[in-house]
Design an enzyme around this catalytic site. Structure first.
Site, mmCIF file in Angstrom:
data_model
loop_
_atom_site.group_PDB
_atom_site.id
_atom_site.type_symbol
_atom_site.label_atom_id
_atom_site.label_comp_id
_atom_site.label_asym_id
_atom_site.label_seq_id
_atom_site.Cartn_x
_atom_site.Cartn_y
_atom_site.Cartn_z
ATOM 1 N N PHE B 245 0.804 -1.223 0.000
ATOM 2 C CA PHE B 245 0.000 0.000 0.000
ATOM 3 C C PHE B 245 0.828 1.260 0.000
ATOM 4 O O PHE B 245 0.370 2.325 0.399
ATOM 5 C CB PHE B 245 -0.966 0.036 1.196
ATOM 6 C CG PHE B 245 -1.640 -1.265 1.493
ATOM 7 C CD1 PHE B 245 -2.498 -1.838 0.569
ATOM 8 C CD2 PHE B 245 -1.408 -1.932 2.683
ATOM 9 C CE1 PHE B 245 -3.117 -3.049 0.825
ATOM 10 C CE2 PHE B 245 -2.018 -3.141 2.950
ATOM 11 C CZ PHE B 245 -2.881 -3.698 2.027
ATOM 12 N N PRO B 637 -12.675 -7.611 -14.753
ATOM 13 C CA PRO B 637 -13.673 -7.085 -13.823
ATOM 14 C C PRO B 637 -13.625 -7.747 -12.450
ATOM 15 O O PRO B 637 -14.016 -7.133 -11.468
ATOM 16 C CB PRO B 637 -15.010 -7.398 -14.507
ATOM 17 C CG PRO B 637 -14.695 -7.728 -15.911
ATOM 18 C CD PRO B 637 -13.262 -8.157 -15.974
ATOM 19 N N GLU B 710 -5.805 3.172 -6.752
ATOM 20 C CA GLU B 710 -6.086 4.128 -5.677
ATOM 21 C C GLU B 710 -7.540 4.594 -5.611
ATOM 22 O O GLU B 710 -8.024 4.963 -4.552
ATOM 23 C CB GLU B 710 -5.193 5.379 -5.813
ATOM 24 C CG GLU B 710 -3.970 5.219 -6.688
ATOM 25 C CD GLU B 710 -2.701 4.865 -5.936
ATOM 26 O OE1 GLU B 710 -2.622 5.109 -4.741
ATOM 27 O OE2 GLU B 710 -1.779 4.330 -6.587
#
Lengths: 339, 752
Positions: B245, B637, B710
């Site tokens: 992250f 997806p 993000e």
């Protein structure tokens, strides 16, 4: 984490011998708290005495008095899903399920739950002072980061709280802790098992270093009709209580015949005030009576800055818990909506 | 007839099985003969100096090999610039064990290396450190007085744009005004995998380094510069990263310590940090925002002012894009934005998922909600009214911007039109119900990246680039892109990443990896295709004789005529015909400079949140989130949805739970464990509905991708805070919105 030796005695007498031999020795069962504390260098036992194989401590049995005896090695999960406890002491099952996670409850023992130590940030951080960890070093939680700390029964040396949920229910149910030591067995009423910090915050309980918990006994009265365990915390699961309330009522029509109220997250031990409970007797089971009880329970409550909100929160929680208990609609521990 | 391509289809992770079976190896799991283990001793004070370190007891423990401190550490490069990694902000990088100076609490002060990890840990607990403490400051509310505009900008981080119009005058004249301060607490990354490095001593001066890092080349460059090694002698291999992250963008101190010890001891060394040590380096900086909005009575924005102050360390000016979004999201002629830093005695903050954006957007989107309230306009209508068609910060058109569609689709799915406008007007049982929305925005970027593709005569394809997969699905989307290039099943494709010996890639961050590594892999595959096609055409009796590459398709391991798919030649047959055992090409994909000059490129989202609040007890549940994301082409997806959900859940944590609490007297973060540093658990998370809005973008990257890393987190906290206001009438401007804050304020309080 320090180096330690390990022993796995075969019976209770052996365990007591092991612990008596070395003042630095500690019992270990599930290890869900002790091992963490060792990793943080908070506990530095020289010897671990593994009690998980001791015979006869892992059963839930009927007592002659009509209650239940929960062996010290019974897991938290086993308590939560025991049919007899669910039927006769649902408050206890609910409180157990409000705590920790399934994985921890599978490993954690009954005796260990009673002996779990505070979650005070400073206690956990060996680089800071803490009177509980290192007597005489000071209490930086006073005037420091203290939103999870106690508002009742504190001392100038310590404002830590006891973190257990199960113990809050056991306090309300007036359980009795059975212990064994070199001098034989003794029984400790739950209210006397955990202590307030006073001048010796390093001592959480009245258990001696060379004693072991063998069982927790529940008296016959389980308040199965009117009870609740209401836990308020910083997320909806897997967090220690900011405030919790174990409430148990016996109703006589619309009036309260008997009441038990224990608070968690607010003191160094599950907080009860028998006068407040006695004062509820004979009162109508309604908000005004509950408010009076809350006032009495929280008399003298004192915040330390970040935790000031707990006084108001505890009051609101007591009112809600008593109304849940009176209505016979205990808080669900799976549906996170507060009833 | 032609099969559905892998790209665009919901494919499961190609590395999923390896991860759940433990076959995937992380930095602390690589074995090495004679491996020694290092344990870090962390400092206790925030500022001052070490006056003495007693390592006698630690050294006396059998099995201890060495205790490294500033007094005995090996020499490293002298100049600061040698310690600067690829993404270091301006300043003087932290050097572990450099000297006796203490720069922040938790700083590593010694490394104990032993034959096994238990011994190292035990011995580390015996190291005694004495300090002389200096005066420290860790409170941003005090340090803000000394905030300054960073004199040197951080590379890649745009400073606030120049003011446009006259925001001060326009604000003074505006009939409607909202002015408020919004704060976001310090947050720590806390990926599941602790930061760790295993350095394998290969002999002959060569090292193989397994590091938890989002860019193997960054670690390699850092090691070579700091320790004076050559790139031929240092290979960094990190095939899997267990979350990061942003904490793994810069090499962290365990890398330095592990390499230092390995070089000194001439043997393999592993250093793994503990969870509490995960609170002793990277974090999202505590940030204060002041926002002022001026609007006409009809809600049209006349003025926007947004000033932010972010915390940084004493030694580096960590910068993020916090305020620029406020000049971007809405049409407004008078805008003034400012960004300052305030120094504290802490470690340098670092990028954390969408660095800067969720901080500034929380402030702006809360203020917009306050404005809607004041103007008596539906918050969605207010946003549509002030919709920005172009990037007014830069005066450029967008490569694509389907935010309007995102608002519409999100609102439909959520049922926004059924919202009753007044706060406290929706209730179910005991609970107040609130609906809030916010916009999200993040830069869409592509970075120059190289990749190699190798097709072998057994029909297998290998693609390789030095990028990382931090759990986002990079392996999978690269396999999809490569498989489609040849009409192969994904099982025929091997993806290799996370190895400094592979073609160059930038760090994995900024949401640019899919666009960048994806384009590079496609380019390399296309180069292989050309060679292969030449072989195919040259094969005896080839049905492709007169066709060119545009007229054929790669289907089921065959090259066929697009117009007549029955006529074609197998890949393997074509290779044999050309006498090729393998066809290998390396290609570099670069962003289109002309497009970059002419256009702005951003991803957008519209987030709708429902909360239910038991007002009396302050208990809050986020019962529904709908986020509609416009991010160009969605490669997969399934993994894309997971990525956005992850961002949304983190946004919930930012809104309600995450806060690293500092004791300012001790100058130390106190809740440094996962019991007391709260992130959302399953019980906190209800329905999250992700909608991908159709968006065509041919300018951001050759493969139409804008990036998704993000965007999920940006705006989520604002949508939740706005929903809380709608439910309760309470406007809470300090994150996280914990139970005590919900109890605190009287419901009647309105915007300042």
């Amino acid at each position: 984490m320090n180096r330690f030796t390990y022993a796995r005695p075969a019976d209770l007498a052996g365990a007591l011998r092991e612990i008596a031999r070395d003042p630095g020795a500690r019992f270990i069962a599930g290890g869900t708290n002790l091992v963490d504390l060792m990793k943080y260098d908070v506990e530095r036992p020289t010897r671990l005495v593994d009690v998980t194989r001791l015979p006869g401590l892992d059963a839930i049995e009927e007592t002659a008095a009509g209650g239940l005896r929960i062996g010290a090695l019974v897991s938290n999960t086993a308590i939560a899903y025991d049919a007899r406890i669910g039927r006769r002491y649902p408050l206890l099952a609910s409180a157990v399920l409000a705590g920790a996670s399934p994985q921890l409850r599978n490993a954690a023992s009954t005796g260990g739950n009673l002996l779990q130590r505070t979650r005070c940030y400073y206690f956990y951080d060996a680089a800071t002072p803490c009177n509980k960890r290192e007597p005489g070093s000071g209490c930086p939680a006073i005037g420091g980061v203290n939103r999870i700390h106690a508002i009742l029964g504190t001392s100038e040396h310590c404002i830590a709280t006891h973190p257990s949920d199960m113990c809050v229910a056991l306090a309300a149910l007036e359980a009795v802790v059975q212990v064994a030591g070199p001098g034989g067995e003794r029984a400790i009423p739950f209210a006397e098992f955990h202590r307030l910090p006073g001048d010796h915050p390093e001592r959480d309980t009245t258990l001696c270093q060379d004693e072991i918990i063998t069982a927790v006994e529940l008296p016959p009265e389980g308040f199965a009709e009117h009870h609740t365990y209401l836990k308020l915390r910083d997320r909806l699961s897997y967090a220690f209580a900011l405030v919790s309330v174990a409430a148990a009522l016996e109703l006589d029509g619309g009036r309260i015949a008997r009441a038990r109220i224990a608070l968690g997250g607010v003191a160094h031990k599950p907080w009860r005030m028998p006068e407040a409970e006695a004062a509820l007797a004979g009162q109508p089971a309604e908000a005004a009576s509950f408010a009076l009880a809350a006032d009495r329970l929280l008399a003298g409550a004192q915040g330390h800055g970040h935790n000031d909100f707990k006084i108001d929160l505890a009051r609101r929680a007591i009112l809600r818990a008593l109304s849940q208990a009176a209505a016979g609609t205990p808080q669900s521990q799976t549906d996170k909506r507060i009833r | 007839m032609l099969k559905e391509p892998h790209v665009g289809a919901p494919r499961s992770r190609v590395d999923g099985r390896a991860k759940v079976t433990g076959e995937a190896k992380y930095a602390a799991e690589f074995p090495a003969p004679g491996l020694a283990h290092g344990h870090v001793v962390s400092g206790a004070i925030a500022r001052g100096r070490i006056t003495g370190i007693d390592t006698t007891a630690a050294c006396a423990v059998p099995g201890v090999l060495e205790v490294f401190t500033h007094e005995n550490r090996p020499r490293t490069a002298w100049f600061d610039y040698k310690h600067r990694d690829e993404v270091a902000p301006p300043g003087s990088p932290f050097r572990p064990l450099y000297d006796e100076t203490i720069l922040y609490s938790g700083q590593p002060v010694a490394l104990v290396v032993a034959e096994d990890s238990g011994t190292a840990r035990h011995a580390a607990s015996l190291v005694r450190v004495e300090y002389e403490a200096g005066a420290h400051e860790t409170d941003l509310l005090r340090a803000r007085e000394d905030a300054y505009v960073p004199p040197k900008r951080r590379s890649g981080i745009s400073p606030p744009p120049k003011p446009r119009g006259d925001a001060v005058a326009a604000l003074a004249e505006a009939p409607l005004r909202v002015e408020a301060e919004y704060r976001i607490a310090t947050e720590h990354h806390n990926p599941m995998e602790m930061h760790a490095t295993t350095v394998v001593w290969e002999g002959g001066g060569k090292l193989t380094v397994h590091d938890k890092i989002q860019g193997v080349l960054n670690s390699q460059g850092y090691i070579c510069n700091v320790f004076g090694l050559s790139k031929e002698d240092v290979r960094v291999v990190s095939p899997f990263v267990g979350g990061a992250f942003g904490s793994g963008l810069r090499p962290q101190y365990q890398l330095f310590l592990a390499v230092m010890a390995a070089l000194a001891l001439k043997r393999s060394v592993r250093v793994v940090l503990t969870r509490d040590q995960m609170f002793t380096f990277s974090h999202r900086p505590e940030t204060i925002n002041q926002v002022a909005l001026g609007a006409a009575a009809d809600g049209m924005l006349r003025a926007i002012r947004h000033d932010a102050i972010g915390a940084t360390s004493r030694f580096e000016d960590h910068q993020e894009v916090v305020v620029n979004w406020s000049g971007l999201l809405y049409h407004c002629d008078n805008v003034e934005l400012g960004y300052k830093l305030a120094q504290l005695d802490i470690h340098t903050p670092a990028d954390m998922r969408a660095p800067g954006a969720p901080l500034g957007v929380f402030a702006l989107e809360s203020a917009m909600d306050e404005l809607a309230d004041k103007a008596g306009i539906d918050p969605l209508e207010l946003r549509l009214k002030n919709y920005a068609e172009t990037d007014e910060n830069e005066g450029k058109p967008y490569t694509s911007k389907e935010l309007r569609a995102a608002y519409r689709l999100g609102a439909e799915r959520f049922g926004w039109s059924r919202r009753s406008a007044a706060p406290r007007s929706m209730r179910e049982g005991r609970e107040l119900v609130g609906w809030g929305l916010a916009s999200g925005v993040w830069e869409a970027q592509m970075q120059q990246t190289s990749a190699r593709a190798v097709l072998t005569a057994d029909g297998r394809l290998e693609v390789a680039t030095a990028t990382a997969d931090i759990g986002t699905g990079t392996y999978t989307i690269l396999a999809q892109i490569a498989a489609d290039a040849f009409g192969l099943p994904m099982e025929s494709v091997t993806v290799r990443i996370g190895d400094s010996s592979l073609p160059k890639s930038p760090i994995e961050g900024g949401s640019w990896t899919a666009a960048s590594a994806g384009s590079a892999v496609q380019a390399a595959c296309h180069a292989v295709r050309e060679t292969l096609f030449r072989h195919a055409r040259g094969a005896e009796g080839s049905p492709l004789g007169n066709a060119d590459l545009d007229h054929v398709a790669f289907v089921d391991g065959r090259i066929v005529l697009a117009a007549d798919p029955d006529r074609g030649i197998g890949l393997i047959e074509a290779m044999r015909a050309g006498g090729a055992e393998r066809i290998e090409h390396e290609q570099t994909a670069s962003p289109d400079k002309a497009n970059q000059k002419r256009y702005s490129s951003y991803t957008h989202s519209a987030i709708f949140a429902e909360v239910r609040v038991d007002e009396e007890l302050g208990v809050l549940r986020v019962t529904c989130i709908v986020t509609a994301v416009a991010a160009g082409k969605i490669l997969n997806p399934k993994t894309a949805r997971s990525q956005v959900i992850g961002g949304v859940v983190w946004g919930m944590g930012m809104a309600l739970e995450e806060e690293t609490l500092a004791d300012h007297r001790l100058g130390r973060f106190m809740n440094h464990n996962l019991a007391e540093y709260h992130v959302p658990v399953n019980a906190d998370v209800h329905d999250i509905d992700v909608i991908f809005v159709e968006e065509q973008d041919s300018r951001t990257s050759p493969i139409g991708v804008k990036g998704l890393g993000e965007i999920g987190i940006v705006g989520t906290a604002a949508a939740i805070a706005n929903a809380i206001h709608h439910a309760t009438g309470k406007r809470i401007r300090d994150l996280p919105i914990t139970l005590d804050k919900l109890l605190e304020r009287p419901p009647a309080e309105r915007a300042r």
